[in-house]
Design a protein around this motif. Structure first.
Motif, PDB file in Angstrom:
ATOM      1  N   GLU A   1      48.226  29.486  45.920  1.00  0.00           N
ATOM      2  CA  GLU A   1      47.279  29.701  47.019  1.00  0.00           C
ATOM      3  C   GLU A   1      47.805  28.982  48.265  1.00  0.00           C
ATOM      4  OE1 GLU A   1      43.217  30.088  44.313  1.00  0.00           O
ATOM      5  OE2 GLU A   1      43.817  28.102  44.994  1.00  0.00           O
TER       6      GLU A   1
ATOM      7  N   GLU B   1      41.663  34.955  49.658  1.00  0.00           N
ATOM      8  CA  GLU B   1      40.948  34.107  48.693  1.00  0.00           C
ATOM      9  C   GLU B   1      39.586  33.696  49.231  1.00  0.00           C
ATOM     10  OE1 GLU B   1      40.242  32.342  46.197  1.00  0.00           O
ATOM     11  OE2 GLU B   1      41.807  32.621  44.692  1.00  0.00           O
TER      12      GLU B   1
ATOM     13  N   GLU C   1      46.170  34.184  48.228  1.00  0.00           N
ATOM     14  CA  GLU C   1      46.858  33.854  46.975  1.00  0.00           C
ATOM     15  C   GLU C   1      47.918  34.909  46.724  1.00  0.00           C
ATOM     16  OE1 GLU C   1      44.477  32.890  43.554  1.00  0.00           O
ATOM     17  OE2 GLU C   1      45.981  33.716  42.183  1.00  0.00           O
TER      18      GLU C   1
ATOM     19  N   HIS D   1      48.445  27.733  39.794  1.00  0.00           N
ATOM     20  CA  HIS D   1      48.047  27.991  38.405  1.00  0.00           C
ATOM     21  C   HIS D   1      49.254  28.552  37.670  1.00  0.00           C
ATOM     22  CE1 HIS D   1      43.898  28.638  40.445  1.00  0.00           C
ATOM     23  NE2 HIS D   1      44.137  27.358  40.222  1.00  0.00           N
TER      24      HIS D   1
HETATM   25 MG    MG Z   1      42.924  31.848  43.243  1.00  0.00          MG
END
Ligand code: MG
Ligand code: GLU
Length: 439
Positions: free
Chosen positions: A130, A176, A183, A232
């Motif tokens: 992000e 986002e 992102e 992530h």
């Molecule tokens: Mg996200």
């Protein structure tokens, strides 16, 4: 004017997550892939603030080589810059070609080789990132809305085209939840390639924004009131025959025995590796409960507050679950070196596999609403709440520091101490501002 000479940036990403290197004339790249370009040991002690951590173990002596991996070259004319963006990820070696102890790309390669040798598994991963755009003069727009995408036009399609041309296999770009936040994701790849792609995506995104007169920042918190920028890392395993090895319909939450032990190892060492995956002072403004980031050592199914999230699988049309099944590591951000983040995850997971740990309990519910006894029963431990705490947790877990050469631990420690001291007089909001310009 003669047309400009094509330059390729031979790069390494350092312990402060800054990608640095040497540009070489393209016609010399093949030769350089054999014997490298020069690099300096003390470069490993350069901080993100353009200073050198002092003391450091390197001093003014010594020489190394950066050996570009021609399979990890990312080139695109699509950023809109005057000349193509062209970078190739390199390994750092000694003058005789021996891998150098400070090369994070080599650390990841070694961890993945051990995973293969000891557990018979390869890791497939992606790095979802992000970021926030500054200076674009956007008007207001709703989260996830068409308007939020279109007000940035042609940024998103241009970025995706550039990433496509560079070969990172972009999968999705979205507006986002946060203000001016986007992102970007890429197709899963071998974990080493995923880390290479993460670096290329950051740099190509920044360049595409820069050419438009904007600034893209992947800093974990660009303002205290803003939603964090997370990294992530969904991952899965394949066995020696390339078959999916993460899922077992009978395992807890669908985890195979090996994946369960791997997750248990990650959670056991999570507080100690957090400084490697969330590596800066503002990282800890993001890692708080109710931020959809992570704050406890926590495995859960489809919960975005968990540190390890079992991702959804889609069974529409009878789709196979095993080939989609992923576990996502959510305690990361872009102030961490992605090679080091993945190496730490793999090393911690391997500890769990070697010890034959059972899968951690699947937690549902909000740890902040549980009593101490309930949290203890589920093994929920609050993650470090500041960079000094995280550094301390790292240094006191001798299993974790034992994965690295002592000089690398010393260098990392020196950089982090320098960072903590450098920021001591700034309030949290000024820290966010500063990191927003660096990352
Ligand atoms: Mg996200
Ligand atoms: N922005 C959140 C973070 O800091 C993540 C939101 C999401 O799940 O995409 O990690």
């Amino acid at each position: 004017m003669r047309s400009p000479e094509a330059l390729v940036n031979v790069v390494t990403t350092d312990l402060g997550a800054i990608t640095r290197g040497r540009p070489v004339v393209e016609s010399r790249l093949e030769k350089i892939a054999r014997s490298g370009v020069g690099w300096v040991p003390a470069n490993l002690s350069i901080t993100p603030f353009n200073s050198i951590a002092d003391p450091n173990p390197w001093g003014s002596t010594g020489d190394l080589r950066l050996i570009p991996d021609l399979g990890a070259r990312f080139r695109t004319a699509g950023t809109g810059a005057a000349t193509p963006f062209d970078m190739v990820a390199a390994d750092i070696v000694e003058l005789d070609g021996t891998p150098w102890l400070g090369c994070s790309r080599t650390l990841l390669k070694d961890a993945l080789a051990d995973l293969k040798a000891q557990a018979g598994l390869s890791m497939i991963a992606a790095v979802e990132q992000e970021f926030r755009v500054f200076d674009a003069g956007f008007g207001a727009a709703h989260a996830f809305s068409i308007g939020a995408m279109r007000r940035a036009d042609p940024f998103c399609p241009a970025l995706v085209a550039a990433l496509e041309e560079a070969g990172v296999e972009p999968e999705m770009i979205l507006a986002e939840y946060g203000n001016e936040q986007f992102e970007i994701t890429h197709a899963p790849a071998d974990a080493l390639a995923a880390a290479d792609r993460a670096v290329a995506i950051r740099e190509i995104t920044r360049e595409t924004a820069r050419v438009m007169g904007w600034r893209a920042s992947f800093a974990p918190k660009t303002a205290l009131t803003e939603v964090g920028n997370g990294v992530h890392i969904p991952f899965s395993f394949a066995d020696a025959g390339g078959r999916p090895a993460t899922y077992d319909a009978l395992g807890p939450g669908g985890l195979s025995r090996q994946a369960g032990a791997f997750c248990a190892g990650v959670l056991r060492h999570l507080s100690a590796i957090t400084v490697l995956t969330a590596a800066s002072v503002p990282s800890y403004y993001r890692l708080k409960p109710h931020n959809w980031s992570s704050s406890y050592t926590w495995l859960a199914e489809r919960d975005r507050e968990a540190s390890l999230r079992i991702c959804p699988t889609v069974t529409i049309g009878g789709r196979d679950r095993a080939s989609q099944y992923n576990i996502e590591f959510r305690v990361a951000d872009a102030t961490a070196n992605p090679y080091l983040s993945l190496a730490a995850i793999v090393r911690a997971g391997l500890e769990g596999m070697r010890a034959g740990l059972p899968a951690p309990p699947l937690v549902s519910g909000d740890p902040t609403l549980m009593s101490d006894a309930e949290r203890d029963a589920l093994g929920l431990v609050r993650l470090p709440q500041s960079l000094p705490e995280a550094l301390e947790a790292f240094l006191s877990d001798k299993t974790v520091t034992g994965w690295f050469h002592p000089l690398l631990v010393e260098t990392f420690d020196g950089i982090k101490r320098h960072e903590i001291a450098r920021l001591a007089s700034l309030d949290e909001s000024a820290v966010c501002d500063l990191y927003g310009t660096i990352f």
